[in-house]
Design an enzyme around this catalytic site. Structure first.
Site, PDB file in Angstrom:
ATOM      1  N   GLU A 177     -15.184  -6.146  -4.644  1.00 14.71           N
ATOM      2  CA  GLU A 177     -14.516  -7.250  -3.940  1.00 14.71           C
ATOM      3  C   GLU A 177     -15.540  -8.188  -3.303  1.00 14.71           C
ATOM      4  OE1 GLU A 177     -11.140  -8.205  -0.507  1.00 14.71           O
ATOM      5  OE2 GLU A 177     -11.948  -6.172  -0.704  1.00 14.71           O
ATOM      6  N   LYS A 214     -11.543  -7.426  -7.323  1.00 15.35           N
ATOM      7  CA  LYS A 214     -10.621  -8.013  -6.352  1.00 15.35           C
ATOM      8  C   LYS A 214     -11.250  -9.303  -5.859  1.00 15.35           C
ATOM      9  CE  LYS A 214      -7.946  -7.132  -2.146  1.00 15.35           C
ATOM     10  NZ  LYS A 214      -7.390  -6.101  -1.243  1.00 15.35           N
TER      11      LYS A 214
END
Length: 298
Positions: A177, A214
């Protein structure tokens, strides 16, 4: 669910991932949004007890198990906790067809070269083995990109992959992420650099292995389609990043093949004072809207 079933659900499941992984720094804000003020708890133990109650209420609600939530990211204390009936949270999720993930990062350094890199993650291998013991499928770790600084973004993405490869070696699937801040004055350029460096870093993933990504919903629709289609990416999911649920769903729906992994945008309408019926209805409405945005490109 076994590992193969979880892999299939992550690759092809028609739903989204709930982010229930607020840690020490973000927990007071999450509790305040839920209607629990800081004068209602004292000390870290009581704070985590209150957030655990909220999370248990979420994961045991009927609407949370309606098949539209296909994964959930947990904080370590949540993974180790139980519901009121004594069921370990990951076990409950798996029974309901929801794939459990564990947040493993330990926060971030101050900004340098336009990014915030992750602090060291001590005992990562031990955390991975503990998570496997609880039936967890994968992990998640967050860093932030604030400016379109090529050197900083390259280092950010490389650090994410360095940890991701260690997690793969321990038998879990990492969610990388590297969040691009919605407040960035050079957001579009930063997103383009992120795409370039992530494509390069994916070459390091061994054949037959997969990572998940993500990412902030891009300012240019379908910018990340090369990542969605990449053979070493199991799934691309999107964070809400400060958008309201309506805004996040509208922007997400423009991106083919990307599903949601929302936290604030999922939980923003839930309040502690709601009775169980009101709570489940509000949660169910949010789940329906987010699942729809995850499945139907505008």
């Amino acid at each position: 669910m076994n590992t193969q079933e979880m892999t299939e659900k992550m690759a092809k499941g028609e739903g989204f991932i709930a982010a229930l992984d607020q840690s020490g720094g973000s927990t007071p804000k999450a509790l305040a949004a839920y209607g629990v003020s800081e004068d209602e708890w004292s000390g870290e133990d009581e704070m985590f007890a209150r957030i655990h109650q909220m999370r248990c209420r979420i994961v045991t609600s009927p609407s949370f198990g309606n098949g539209k939530v296909i994964g959930a990211i947990l904080f370590e204390k949540t993974m180790e906790g139980c519901t009121d009936d004594g069921s370990p949270i990951p076990e409950l999720l798996s029974r309901r067809g929801i794939v459990p993930f564990l947040k493993v990062d330990k926060g971030m350094h101050d900004q340098e070269n336009g990014v915030q890199l992750m602090k060291p993650i001590p005992q990562l291998e031990e955390m991975c083995q503990k998570a496997k013991g609880y039936g967890v499928f994968g992990t998640k770790m967050r860093s932030v990109i604030h400016e379109a600084n090529d050197e900083g973004i390259k280092a950010n993405v490389a650090q994410q992959m360095d940890y991701g490869l260690r997690i793969l070696d321990n038998g879990l699937v990492p969610i990388l992420e590297p969040e691009v801040s919605l407040k960035s004055n050079s957001r579009a350029q930063a997103e383009a650099l992120l795409l370039t460096h992530m494509l390069d870093e994916l070459n390091r993933v061994p054949d037959g292995k997969h990572v998940m990504l993500k990412l902030t919903i891009p300012s240019e629709a379908n910018l990340y389609k090369p990542l969605v289609d990449h053979p070493k990416v199991l799934r691309v999911v999107a964070l809400s990043g400060g958008y309201s649920r309506d805004e996040a769903c509208r922007e997400l729906s423009k991106n083919e093949g990307v599903i949601a992994s929302f936290s604030r945008a999922l939980l923003e309408v839930l309040e502690a004072h709601m009775d169980d019926e009101q709570f489940d209805q509000a949660l169910g409405n949010a789940i329906d809207e987010i699942q729809c945005a995850s499945m139907e490109p505008a």
